[in-house]
Structures are given as structure tokens and as C-alpha cells.
Motif scaffolding. Structure first.
Motif, short mmCIF file in Angstrom:
data_model
loop_
_atom_site.label_atom_id
_atom_site.label_comp_id
_atom_site.label_asym_id
_atom_site.label_seq_id
_atom_site.Cartn_x
_atom_site.Cartn_y
_atom_site.Cartn_z
N ASP A 31 13.35 80.56 46.75
CA ASP A 31 14.40 79.54 46.70
C ASP A 31 13.77 78.17 46.94
O ASP A 31 14.14 77.20 46.30
N ALA A 32 12.84 78.11 47.89
CA ALA A 32 12.15 76.83 48.16
C ALA A 32 10.68 77.09 48.45
O ALA A 32 10.35 77.99 49.23
N ALA A 33 9.83 76.32 47.80
CA ALA A 33 8.39 76.36 48.08
C ALA A 33 8.09 75.12 48.92
O ALA A 33 8.33 74.01 48.49
N VAL A 34 7.62 75.34 50.12
CA VAL A 34 7.44 74.23 51.06
C VAL A 34 6.01 73.69 50.94
O VAL A 34 5.04 74.34 51.33
N ASP A 35 5.91 72.49 50.37
CA ASP A 35 4.62 71.85 50.13
C ASP A 35 4.20 71.06 51.37
O ASP A 35 4.86 70.10 51.75
N ILE A 36 3.10 71.49 51.99
CA ILE A 36 2.66 70.81 53.22
C ILE A 36 1.41 69.96 52.97
O ILE A 36 0.74 69.55 53.92
N SER A 37 1.14 69.69 51.70
CA SER A 37 -0.11 68.99 51.37
C SER A 37 -0.13 67.53 51.83
O SER A 37 -1.19 66.93 51.92
N GLY A 38 1.05 66.96 52.16
CA GLY A 38 1.07 65.55 52.59
C GLY A 38 1.11 65.38 54.10
O GLY A 38 1.41 64.29 54.60
N LEU A 39 0.82 66.46 54.83
CA LEU A 39 0.98 66.38 56.29
C LEU A 39 -0.33 66.16 57.05
O LEU A 39 -0.40 66.38 58.27
N GLY A 40 -1.36 65.76 56.33
CA GLY A 40 -2.61 65.39 57.02
C GLY A 40 -3.36 66.58 57.61
O GLY A 40 -3.98 66.47 58.67
N LEU A 41 -3.29 67.72 56.93
CA LEU A 41 -3.94 68.93 57.47
C LEU A 41 -5.21 69.29 56.69
O LEU A 41 -5.66 70.43 56.74
N GLY A 42 -5.78 68.30 56.01
CA GLY A 42 -6.89 68.61 55.10
C GLY A 42 -8.28 68.24 55.59
O GLY A 42 -9.18 68.05 54.78
N THR A 43 -8.47 68.14 56.92
CA THR A 43 -9.81 67.76 57.40
C THR A 43 -10.34 68.75 58.44
O THR A 43 -9.57 69.48 59.08
N ILE A 44 -11.68 68.71 58.60
CA ILE A 44 -12.34 69.50 59.66
C ILE A 44 -12.93 68.49 60.65
O ILE A 44 -13.58 67.53 60.24
N LYS A 45 -12.68 68.69 61.92
CA LYS A 45 -13.28 67.79 62.92
C LYS A 45 -13.65 68.60 64.16
O LYS A 45 -13.29 69.78 64.27
N LYS A 46 -14.37 67.96 65.07
CA LYS A 46 -14.73 68.65 66.31
C LYS A 46 -14.10 67.92 67.48
O LYS A 46 -14.19 66.69 67.59
N GLU A 47 -13.41 68.66 68.35
CA GLU A 47 -12.78 68.06 69.51
C GLU A 47 -12.87 69.01 70.70
O GLU A 47 -12.59 70.22 70.55
N ASP A 48 -13.26 68.50 71.84
CA ASP A 48 -13.37 69.30 73.07
C ASP A 48 -14.16 70.60 72.85
O ASP A 48 -13.72 71.68 73.28
N ARG A 50 -14.62 72.35 70.23
CA ARG A 50 -14.14 73.30 69.22
C ARG A 50 -14.03 72.61 67.87
O ARG A 50 -13.63 71.46 67.78
N TYR A 51 -14.39 73.33 66.83
CA TYR A 51 -14.16 72.84 65.47
C TYR A 51 -12.71 73.10 65.11
O TYR A 51 -12.18 74.19 65.38
N GLU A 52 -12.07 72.09 64.52
CA GLU A 52 -10.67 72.23 64.13
C GLU A 52 -10.57 72.14 62.61
O GLU A 52 -10.89 71.10 62.02
N ILE A 53 -10.14 73.22 62.01
CA ILE A 53 -10.01 73.27 60.55
C ILE A 53 -8.53 73.15 60.22
O ILE A 53 -7.74 74.05 60.54
N GLY A 54 -8.13 72.04 59.62
CA GLY A 54 -6.73 71.87 59.22
C GLY A 54 -6.37 72.97 58.22
O GLY A 54 -7.22 73.39 57.42
#
Ligand SMILES: Cc1cc2nc3c(=O)[nH]c(=O)nc-3n(C[C@H](O)[C@H](O)[C@H](O)COP(=O)(O)OP(=O)(O)OC[C@H]3O[C@@H](n4cnc5c(N)ncnc54)[C@H](O)[C@@H]3O)c2cc1C
Length: 253
Positions: A31-48, A50-54
Motif C-alpha cells: 500500500d505504501a513504500a516508505v522511502d527513507i533515503s532523505g533522512l541522512g542515513l547514508g554515511t559511516i562515521k566513528k563515535e565513542d 564505535r563505527y556507525e553505519i547509517g
């Protein structure tokens, strides 16, 4: 994010679209395909530490992220890089690969061999191991995958009949401060730790070739295997012994 989560849970046959590489092949009407591509989840960084993979990071980004080529002998890069060709890896996402809990996954065993956690919008944090064992995961949005940056040796191998096929069996092994992780996937069921074999390795005095062979045999005995068009149950049992023995030899000897 809140809006996306609301649409996902509005009672319809709705689903999040990651890269869409897998979901588009399914005989499923949404019924609905929820597109999350505009939510800033496309990067890998390191914090505290730990590596964080969006969750929208592609498999190709994971494969090419420089620190992953060194972390635990590059098991994350190797596992992501073993999936299909670059064109698929440029589309398929880390989030879709993990959220889907696919039995054939090459990425999940390598992540399970490390200290990996998942973060969902509503549910919050959960270890990947607990998520894989959860009965009902509900409708939620995976936002990121985190991996602890620590020292250790790792080994990953996926056994495929041809390089573009799904694995007949795959395995990831790690050794961090003498503590061992042994993960076997594509059995063809989802990847799981071989707990008895891991306990044996942790408790055995010397990590000798004989002890390693025994641990590989324990892993093959404790896990459930099945047969399909890629390989029989018996073949997978033999492969498990061989892969686990090779992996343990690499990380301990
Ligand atoms: C032809 C082909 C061959 C493949 N071969 C292999 C292989 O050999 N080894 C291997 O490991 N993988 C393989 N894959 C799978 C691939 O690696 C990805 O796991 C798969 O495409 C899912 O990623 P995606 O981004 O395309 O997810 P999608 O197709 O967009 O979604 C997959 C599922 O995850 C859900 N989802 C997606 N993102 C999220 C999120 N952020 N939060 C919550 N739920 C989410 C979707 O609703 C859907 O149910 C193959 C895929 C294709 C298309």
C-alpha cells in the motif's frame, strides 16, 4: 523519521525501502513504500569507539570504507565485497541486508563475529545477536548499525558455486584477546554462533591444531543444516568442518 515510522505503522501493507534491490523482486504488493533515503542515513562515521553505519549506506560504501579493510583482518570489507557485482552493491544497503535477516546473507556472519549493535527508531538499541534470535521484530526503522572498534584477528569465507550465486555456506571467525567467535551462515538457515564450539575454544588450554579440529567438529555437530539446490545437508556439514577449521587456524595459529 517520525512521519516515516507513522506511515509504516498505519495498518496497511507498508514497508521501508532500503536500496529496493531485494524487495522489488518479491511477488508482494504494498500500500505504501516508505522511502527513507532523505533522512541522512547514508554515511559511516566513528563515535565513542564505535563505527556507525547509517542504514542507507550501500554495500559498496561498506566494502570501500578504509578502516573496515583493517578491522579484524578486513572481514567486514570481505563479506560485503563478496555480494554479487558492484552494480548491485551500489544499490543494496547495509540496513536492508541486516533488517531482512536473510539466511543467505554474507554480511551478517561477519557482523556477528564482531561486537555489533543495531538501533531502531522505536525499539532503540539491541545487539545483532539478540535481534537475530528475536521471534517478532515488528515494523520498525533500522537507523544504524554500530561496530566496536577493537583489536583482534578475523577470518571470513563464503563458499559459492559461482561468484554471483548465493552461498552454499559461509563462516566468520574472530579472536579478540583469546575470546573466540564462530559464526556459520547460509546453512541454508540464518547465521548463528556455534556456542558449544566457542566455549570449547575458550576453555581448552592450548589452541593447538588438534583442539581446532575438535572445535570444528563440535560446530558441525551442534548446528542445524539443510539441503537445497546449492548443496546437500551432508555437504554443508563437511564444509562447516573445513571452513571453521581454516578460520580458527587463521586467527589462532
Ligand atoms: C540479485 C540479488 C542477489 C543477491 N545475492 C546476495 C548474496 O549472494 N549474498 C548476500 O549476502 N546478499 C545478496 N543479496 C541481498 C543484498 O545483499 C541485500 O541484502 C538485499 O538487496 C537487501 O538490501 P536492500 O537495500 O536492497 O533492501 P530492500 O530490498 O529495500 O529491503 C529488504 C527488506 O528490508 C526491509 N528494510 C530495508 N531497509 C530497512 C530499514 N532501514 N529498516 C527496516 N527495514 C528495512 C524492507 O522493508 C524489506 O523487507 C542479493 C540481492 C539481489 C537483488
Amino acid at each position: 523519521m517520525e512521519e516515516a515510522y507513522g506511515i509504516l505503522n498505519d495498518g496497511g501493507e507498508n514497508a521501508v525501502i532500503g536500496g529496493g534491490a531485494w524487495i522489488r523482486m518479491l511477488p508482494r504488493e504494498l500500500d505504501a513504500a516508505v522511502d527513507i533515503s532523505g533522512l541522512g542515513l547514508g554515511t559511516i562515521k566513528k563515535e565513542d569507539g564505535r563505527y556507525e553505519i547509517g542504514s542507507m549506506v550501500t554495500l559498496r560504501q561498506v566494502e570501500m570504507f578504509k578502516p573496515f579493510s583493517e578491522l579484524f583482518n578486513g572481514i567486514i570489507s570481505k563479506s560485503a565485497g563478496a555480494i554479487m557485482g558492484v552494480s548491485i552493491r551500489n544499490i543494496a544497503t547495509a540496513g536492508g541486508s541486516v533488517a531482512g535477516r536473510f539466511g543467505f546473507s554474507d554480511l551478517i556472519p561477519a557482523l556477528l563475529a564482531l561486537d555489533t549493535s543495531l538501533f531502531f527508531h522505536a525499539r532503540g538499541g539491541i545487539s545483532l545477536e539478540d535481534y537475530m534470535e528475536s521471534k517478532d521484530v515488528g515494523k520498525d526503522i533500522l537507523t544504524k548499525i554500530t561496530i566496536k572498534d577493537h583489536e583482534g584477528r578475523g577470518w571470513f569465507h563464503t563458499m559459492k558455486n559461482t561468484s554471483l550465486d548465493f552461498a552454499v555456506l559461509n563462516a566468520a571467525v574472530s579472536n579478540s584477546d583469546g575470546r573466540c567467535r564462530i559464526i556459520v551462515g547460509a546453512r541454508p538457515y540464518k547465521a548463528v554462533p556455534a556456542y558449544d564450539a566457542m566455549k570449547f575454544m575458550d576453555e581448552c588450554g592450548g589452541k593447538t591444531p588438534a583442539a581446532i579440529r575438535e572445535a570444528a567438529s563440535i560446530a558441525a555437530g551442534e548446528l542445524k543444516f539443510g539441503g537445497n539446490q546449492r548443496g546437500s545437508r551432508e555437504y554443508r556439514i563437511e564444509l562447516c568442518k573445513t571452513l571453521v577449521e581454516r578460520g580458527l587456524s587463521e586467527v589462532f595459529l
